[in-house]
Scaffold this active site. Structure first.
Site, PDB file in Angstrom:
ATOM      1  N   LYS A  13       0.779  -1.054  -0.075  1.00 49.71           N
ATOM      2  CA  LYS A  13      -0.020  -0.078  -0.019  1.00 49.71           C
ATOM      3  C   LYS A  13       0.881   1.336  -0.012  1.00 49.71           C
ATOM      4  O   LYS A  13       0.711   2.271  -0.794  1.00 49.71           O
ATOM      5  CB  LYS A  13      -0.958   0.101   1.201  1.00 49.71           C
ATOM      6  CG  LYS A  13      -1.973  -1.157   1.286  1.00 49.71           C
ATOM      7  CD  LYS A  13      -3.071  -0.990   2.355  1.00 49.71           C
ATOM      8  CE  LYS A  13      -2.244  -1.037   3.697  1.00 49.71           C
ATOM      9  NZ  LYS A  13      -1.701  -2.290   4.128  1.00 49.71           N
ATOM     10  N   ARG A  88      -9.090   1.716   9.283  1.00 47.97           N
ATOM     11  CA  ARG A  88      -8.590   0.289   9.520  1.00 47.97           C
ATOM     12  C   ARG A  88      -9.916  -0.498  10.197  1.00 47.97           C
ATOM     13  O   ARG A  88      -9.503  -1.704  10.456  1.00 47.97           O
ATOM     14  CB  ARG A  88      -7.514   0.554  10.880  1.00 47.97           C
ATOM     15  CG  ARG A  88      -6.531   0.939  10.404  1.00 47.97           C
ATOM     16  CD  ARG A  88      -5.202   1.002  11.568  1.00 47.97           C
ATOM     17  NE  ARG A  88      -3.975   1.486  10.803  1.00 47.97           N
ATOM     18  CZ  ARG A  88      -2.996   0.837  10.341  1.00 47.97           C
ATOM     19  NH1 ARG A  88      -3.238  -0.231  10.229  1.00 47.97           N
ATOM     20  NH2 ARG A  88      -1.946   1.349  10.055  1.00 47.97           N
ATOM     21  N   ARG A 123      11.693  -5.992   4.024  1.00 48.68           N
ATOM     22  CA  ARG A 123      11.245  -4.627   3.967  1.00 48.68           C
ATOM     23  C   ARG A 123      11.994  -3.719   4.941  1.00 48.68           C
ATOM     24  O   ARG A 123      12.382  -3.983   6.104  1.00 48.68           O
ATOM     25  CB  ARG A 123      10.048  -4.384   4.691  1.00 48.68           C
ATOM     26  CG  ARG A 123       9.349  -2.906   4.511  1.00 48.68           C
ATOM     27  CD  ARG A 123       7.626  -2.667   4.515  1.00 48.68           C
ATOM     28  NE  ARG A 123       7.245  -2.967   5.834  1.00 48.68           N
ATOM     29  CZ  ARG A 123       5.898  -2.853   5.899  1.00 48.68           C
ATOM     30  NH1 ARG A 123       5.142  -2.158   4.892  1.00 48.68           N
ATOM     31  NH2 ARG A 123       5.397  -3.057   7.195  1.00 48.68           N
ATOM     32  N   ARG A 156      11.885  -2.827  10.986  1.00 50.12           N
ATOM     33  CA  ARG A 156      11.200  -2.680  12.135  1.00 50.12           C
ATOM     34  C   ARG A 156      11.075  -3.871  12.900  1.00 50.12           C
ATOM     35  O   ARG A 156      10.819  -4.917  12.230  1.00 50.12           O
ATOM     36  CB  ARG A 156       9.809  -1.876  11.662  1.00 50.12           C
ATOM     37  CG  ARG A 156       9.738  -0.577  10.949  1.00 50.12           C
ATOM     38  CD  ARG A 156       8.461  -0.112  10.716  1.00 50.12           C
ATOM     39  NE  ARG A 156       7.606  -0.858  10.338  1.00 50.12           N
ATOM     40  CZ  ARG A 156       6.433  -0.517   9.747  1.00 50.12           C
ATOM     41  NH1 ARG A 156       6.023   0.864   9.748  1.00 50.12           N
ATOM     42  NH2 ARG A 156       5.644  -1.360   9.299  1.00 50.12           N
ATOM     43  N   ARG A 167       0.191  -9.571  13.214  1.00 48.29           N
ATOM     44  CA  ARG A 167      -0.635  -8.569  12.735  1.00 48.29           C
ATOM     45  C   ARG A 167      -1.545  -8.874  11.362  1.00 48.29           C
ATOM     46  O   ARG A 167      -2.643  -8.444  11.309  1.00 48.29           O
ATOM     47  CB  ARG A 167       0.463  -7.526  11.813  1.00 48.29           C
ATOM     48  CG  ARG A 167       1.364  -7.055  12.843  1.00 48.29           C
ATOM     49  CD  ARG A 167       2.811  -6.290  12.095  1.00 48.29           C
ATOM     50  NE  ARG A 167       2.172  -5.018  11.022  1.00 48.29           N
ATOM     51  CZ  ARG A 167       2.859  -4.501  10.382  1.00 48.29           C
ATOM     52  NH1 ARG A 167       4.069  -4.909   9.971  1.00 48.29           N
ATOM     53  NH2 ARG A 167       2.312  -3.578   9.594  1.00 48.29           N
TER      54      ARG A 167
END
Length: 213
Positions: A13, A88, A123, A156, A167
């Site tokens: 996204k 969300r 990432r 992260r 998640r």
């Protein structure tokens, strides 16, 4: 063009939002970024959000929507915008509607969980400006250095496989129902995540009837 980007963590996204904002000449509104900016600028809603954060509590939906509303009222959003990270939940989507915030389309980027786990492990995020990269799909020009500001790129903690699985559970419970929510309103455009970011961008523009952009 007023858009929402939906998709599981790691669906791309953020990357697609950056590409689309340049192609369509509209700003990307990232919830995390505008929340931090509102707190830094000391806006009334930002101060309210800070009070919850300082107390170790989640920022309530009405405060998040208030900050989004403040940001969308600025001049650069009058020609359209891309929302990334909000809504969300169904409650947030209903609050956006109640606030009179409307959209032209909602793009849902579809991707398998196996592919998400592979992507997330690669990432990297700039600790200074928040720009996102992937060591395989969207690498920086210089390893470990942000193209935009020269900041340090980090992995992260919430991009580790164990955290990603947790998640995804939250996404399936809280955010995935938004797909049906916007489908019922005739706004949903489902797009399969492709092997490259350019192919995914083309698929999104095609779904929006904007292939020529």
């Amino acid at each position: 063009m007023k858009l929402i980007l939906l998709g599981a963590p790691g669906a791309g996204k953020g990357t697609q939002a950056e590409i689309l904002c340049k192609k369509l000449s509209i700003p990307t509104i990232s919830t995390g970024n505008i929340l931090r900016a509102a707190i830094k600028e000391g806006t009334p809603t930002g101060l309210k959000a800070k009070s919850f954060i300082d107390a170790g509590a989640l920022v309530p939906d009405e405060v998040i929507i208030g900050i989004v509303d403040e940001r969308l009222a600025r001049d650069d959003c009058q020609g359209g915008y891309i929302l990334d990270g909000v809504p969300r939940t169904i409650a947030q989507a209903e609050a956006l509607e109640k606030a009179g915030i409307a959209f032209d389309a909602v793009v849902s980027i579809e991707i398998s969980e196996e592919e998400i786990l592979r992507r997330m492990s690669g990432r990297r995020v700039c600790e200074a400006c928040g720009s996102s990269y992937n060591v395989e799909a969207v690498p920086p020009r210089v390893e470990g250095v942000c193209d935009n500001c020269g900041g340090k790129l980090i992995q992260r903690k919430d991009d580790t496989p164990e955290t990603v699985r947790e998640r995804l559970k939250v996404y399936h419970t809280e955010t995935e129902p938004l797909v049906d929510f916007y489908r019922r309103r005739g706004l949903l455009r489902s797009v399969q995540s492709a092997d490259t970011k350019d192919e995914t961008t083309w698929a999104i523009l095609k779904a929006l009837g904007m292939e020529g952009k």
